[in-house]
Scaffold this active site. Structure first.
Site, PDB file in Angstrom:
ATOM      1  N   GLY A  25       0.819  -1.216   0.000  1.00 46.12           N
ATOM      2  CA  GLY A  25       0.000   0.000   0.000  1.00 46.12           C
ATOM      3  C   GLY A  25       0.847   1.256   0.000  1.00 46.12           C
TER       4      GLY A  25
ATOM      5  CB  ALA B 258      -4.744  -1.162   8.824  1.00 44.41           C
TER       6      ALA B 258
ATOM      7  N   GLY C 103      -7.773  -3.115   1.095  1.00 40.89           N
ATOM      8  CA  GLY C 103      -8.056  -2.029   0.156  1.00 40.89           C
ATOM      9  C   GLY C 103      -7.127  -2.093  -1.052  1.00 40.89           C
TER      10      GLY C 103
ATOM     11  CD  GLU D 243      -1.851  -6.565   2.868  1.00 38.37           C
ATOM     12  OE1 GLU D 243      -1.325  -5.553   2.398  1.00 38.37           O
ATOM     13  OE2 GLU D 243      -3.056  -6.615   3.178  1.00 38.37           O
TER      14      GLU D 243
END
Ligand code: 5RP
EC number: 5.3.1.6
Length: 229
Positions: free
Chosen positions: A29, A86, A99, A106
């Site tokens: 991310g 997160a 997301g 993960e």
């Protein structure tokens, strides 16, 4: 302050938890992007001897391009510390992830880690989970039937789509179905139910896995520790 700056500050603070000789799990991310940069800088400046295990193709590519030696999960004995982002975190340190379509890998990396730390900006802290749609990684075969079953249960499912309208694929070539729940009053009960649904490979509820969260706030990065209350 802009959200990316808060993410970067949280990531830089969390990089301080990394110690020489560790095997490190690297999440996925935009916040983890800053983390990988910060860890790579420490490797370069302090000559740290680290091994990284990535949770996605993109993180692995970034880490390798910055000179962090990487291995697959099955090539290491265990992971000392995993740092990941997160999408939502509640006050009991329970969270939603996925997301970025990477929650299956993960979670596999997280459960094989001696310690897990999350890095988030302050907008991710919530009283009740569920405003962020809960991602499910699902097997493509029969996923339309699964979607209908989830709809019948009132779970407001929708395929995650790419900009061109095609179904988004994970690194494992599965689909993502997001549940637009609004509020998740009983995360453990929902997780138990989802664990039993055939075709759901993994859901994005990460429960009882994390005891430390580094939060980027407008007053600087804060470390929340479940042990310290
Ligand atoms: C990927 C994830 C990410 O950690 C989560 O989506 C947070 O991402 P970002 O740091 O870009 O806000 O779970 O599957």
């Amino acid at each position: 302050m802009d959200q990316n700056k808060l993410k970067q500050e949280a990531a830089q603070k969390a990089a301080e938890f990394v110690e020489d000789g560790m095997t490190i799990g690297l999440g996925t991310g935009s916040t983890v992007y800053y983390l990988v940069e910060a860890i790579a800088q420490r490797v370069k400046e302090e000559h740290l001897n680290l091994t990284g295990v990535a949770t996605s193709v993109r993180t692995r590519k970034q880490a390798e391009s910055l000179g962090i030696p990487m291995k697959d999960l099955d090539e290491v004995a265990q992971i000392d510390l995993t740092i990941d982002g997160a999408d939502e975190v509640d006050k009991h340190f329970q969270g939603i992830k996925g997301g970025g379509r990477a929650h299956l890998i993960e979670k596999i990396v997280a459960i094989n880690s001696a310690r897990n730390i999350w890095i988030v900006d302050e907008t991710k802290l919530v009283d009740t989970l569920g405003k962020f749609p809960l991602p499910l990684e699902v097997i493509p075969f029969g996923s339309g039937k699964l979607l209908q079953r989830l709809k019948d249960e009132g779970l407001k499912p929708a395929y995650r789509l790419n900009d061109d309208g095609t179904k988004a694929l994970t690194d494992s070539k599965n689909y993502i179905i997001d549940l637009h729940l609004g509020r998740i009053e009983h995360p453990h009960l929902l997780a138990e139910w989802l664990n039993k649904q055939v075709g759901v490979v993994e859901h994005g509820l990460f429960l009882d896995l994390v005891k430390t969260v580094v939060v980027g706030t407008t007053h600087g990065p804060e470390i929340l520790d479940a042990h310290r209350g």
